[in-house]
Design a protein around this motif. Structure first.
Motif, PDB file in Angstrom:
ATOM      1  N   LEU A 266      32.538 -15.289  25.913  1.00 26.01           N
ATOM      2  CA  LEU A 266      33.006 -16.601  26.347  1.00 26.01           C
ATOM      3  C   LEU A 266      31.842 -17.548  26.629  1.00 26.01           C
ATOM      4  CD1 LEU A 266      36.032 -15.626  28.609  1.00 26.01           C
ATOM      5  CD2 LEU A 266      36.072 -16.598  26.298  1.00 26.01           C
ATOM      6  N   ILE A 267      30.782 -17.020  27.205  1.00 24.13           N
ATOM      7  CA  ILE A 267      29.595 -17.850  27.463  1.00 24.13           C
ATOM      8  C   ILE A 267      28.982 -18.306  26.145  1.00 24.13           C
ATOM      9  CG2 ILE A 267      27.229 -17.795  28.339  1.00 24.13           C
ATOM     10  CD1 ILE A 267      28.301 -16.027  30.638  1.00 24.13           C
ATOM     11  N   LEU A 268      28.872 -17.406  25.184  1.00 30.40           N
ATOM     12  CA  LEU A 268      28.329 -17.785  23.871  1.00 30.40           C
ATOM     13  C   LEU A 268      29.229 -18.796  23.170  1.00 30.40           C
ATOM     14  CD1 LEU A 268      26.959 -14.402  22.503  1.00 30.40           C
ATOM     15  CD2 LEU A 268      25.649 -16.405  23.215  1.00 30.40           C
ATOM     16  N   LEU A 269      30.531 -18.620  23.302  1.00 33.01           N
ATOM     17  CA  LEU A 269      31.471 -19.568  22.710  1.00 33.01           C
ATOM     18  C   LEU A 269      31.309 -20.952  23.335  1.00 33.01           C
ATOM     19  CD1 LEU A 269      33.849 -20.107  20.802  1.00 33.01           C
ATOM     20  CD2 LEU A 269      35.359 -19.447  22.672  1.00 33.01           C
ATOM     21  N   ALA A 270      31.178 -20.994  24.658  1.00 30.75           N
ATOM     22  CA  ALA A 270      30.981 -22.272  25.351  1.00 30.75           C
ATOM     23  C   ALA A 270      29.667 -22.922  24.900  1.00 30.75           C
ATOM     24  CB  ALA A 270      30.990 -22.062  26.857  1.00 30.75           C
TER      25      ALA A 270
END
Length: 139
Positions: A17-21
């Protein structure tokens, strides 16, 4: 044994999720930069369009002058030649303005980038107000 696997799955999900953000943020910044480049390209195209039509009309004038000379006149009328030279001079001026456009666009982009970087540095520096003045310290 299942507890560490569940924790690992949660950690992987959080990292994803952090990488997606991060990817979404970088994509958003890229789109903003692309819009700026597109706007500059549109401005350059708007400046080039009159030059294109001027070159086309100049070609027609030269073709007409050539036909006049081929039809039997030994020399071209001086008034037509003077008008042709004047149009060529205006075209040269327009072309020199077009040559300066990339430098102007690069300078504007550099100024905007420097202003954004300065704003980010000021906002990240504790004790400095957004206008650049120092905040009073309690001491």
């Amino acid at each position: 044994m299942t507890r560490p696997l569940i924790d690992l799955a949660k950690a992987l999900l959080n990292a994803t999720l952090i990488l997606l953000a991060l990817c979404l943020f970088l994509g958003w910044k890229l789109m903003a930069a692309t819009e700026g480049v597109t706007a500059n390209a549109a401005a350059i195209a708007d400046r080039v369009t009159p030059l294109h039509s001027a070159v086309a009309s100049l070609q027609e004038e030269v073709a007409s002058l050539r036909r006049t000379i081929e039809d039997g006149a030994e020399t071209a009328p001086p008034a037509r030649l003077a008008a042709l030279e004047d149009r060529l001079a205006r075209l040269q001026t327009g072309l020199s303005e077009i040559r300066r456009l990339p430098q102007q666009a690069a300078a504007e982009a550099a100024r905007a980038g420097a202003a954004e970087l300065a704003a980010r540095l000021i906002s990240a520096t504790p004790g400095v107000k957004p206008d650049g003045s120092c905040a009073p310290t309690g001491g």
